[in-house]
Design a protein around this motif. Structure first.
Motif, short mmCIF file in Angstrom:
data_model
loop_
_atom_site.label_atom_id
_atom_site.label_comp_id
_atom_site.label_asym_id
_atom_site.label_seq_id
_atom_site.Cartn_x
_atom_site.Cartn_y
_atom_site.Cartn_z
N GLN A 183 -4.17 3.19 -1.90
CA GLN A 183 -2.97 3.40 -1.10
C GLN A 183 -2.53 2.02 -0.63
O GLN A 183 -3.19 1.40 0.21
CB GLN A 183 -3.24 4.34 0.07
CG GLN A 183 -3.67 5.73 -0.36
CD GLN A 183 -2.59 6.44 -1.15
OE1 GLN A 183 -1.42 6.43 -0.78
NE2 GLN A 183 -2.99 7.07 -2.25
N ARG A 243 8.39 4.23 -0.99
CA ARG A 243 7.97 4.98 -2.16
C ARG A 243 9.08 4.98 -3.21
O ARG A 243 10.24 5.21 -2.88
CB ARG A 243 7.60 6.41 -1.78
CG ARG A 243 6.40 6.47 -0.86
CD ARG A 243 5.77 7.85 -0.90
NE ARG A 243 4.79 8.00 0.15
CZ ARG A 243 3.55 7.55 0.08
NH1 ARG A 243 3.13 6.93 -0.98
NH2 ARG A 243 2.71 7.74 1.08
N SER A 246 12.49 7.00 -3.36
CA SER A 246 12.81 7.46 -2.00
C SER A 246 13.85 6.54 -1.38
O SER A 246 13.91 5.36 -1.68
CB SER A 246 11.54 7.44 -1.15
OG SER A 246 11.85 7.59 0.21
#
Length: 160
Positions: free
Chosen positions: A121, A142, A145
């Protein structure tokens, strides 16, 4: 995985979530969901993050742990849907500095989201001083997005 000593000196410790302020790509704040959280970084290259919603309608008060008969699965699902916990390795991209760069949380050893186990992550970071507080901003955009997730953390305690 050991964090570079200078970066470990800044990041190592316990941080408390101040706020999560998502913005659009132009920096305009978006709707915020209130959360509490702690994130811990160890100089040895490990980290742990725990976040939970503070919205009362997402935190049924009738639950106990371990779960007892009669506690609805739907209440547990609601809690699970509104919390995030994970831990694992932590490193930085080689170009990162003590004030900004890219953190890699992972590979994750444990995660309450099963698909996150074993993944990385990646979070951009910026460390600033605000008065007598050290503030860590973690953010991510992201792909696909229109929102940038911003999490602001204040250092509670360094690790000795």
């Amino acid at each position: 995985m050991v964090l570079p000593p200078a970066i470990a000196g800044v990041l190592a410790g316990v941080w408390v979530l101040l706020n999560n302020t998502p913005t659009d790509l132009n920096g305009v704040p978006q709707e915020t969901r209130p959360f509490v959280g702690l994130i811990t970084y160890l100089p040895s290259g490990y980290m742990s993050a725990n976040l939970a919603s503070t919205e009362s309608d997402k935190r049924p008060r009738n639950l106990t742990y371990p779960a007892k008969d009669g506690q609805p699965d739907s209440d547990w699902a609601l809690v699970g849907k509104n919390t995030l916990a994970y831990a694992g390795n932590c490193s930085v991209e080689p170009w990162s500095t003590t004030t900004n760069g890219t953190l890699i949380h992972g590979p994750l050893l444990v995660a309450d989201v099963p698909s996150w186990e074993g993944t990385n992550q990646t979070r951009n970071y910026e460390v600033t001083k605000e008065g007598n507080k050290t503030v860590l901003r973690l953010w991510i955009h992201r792909e696909g997005s229109e929102t940038i997730g911003n999490l602001y953390w204040a250092k509670l305690a360094p690790l000795v």
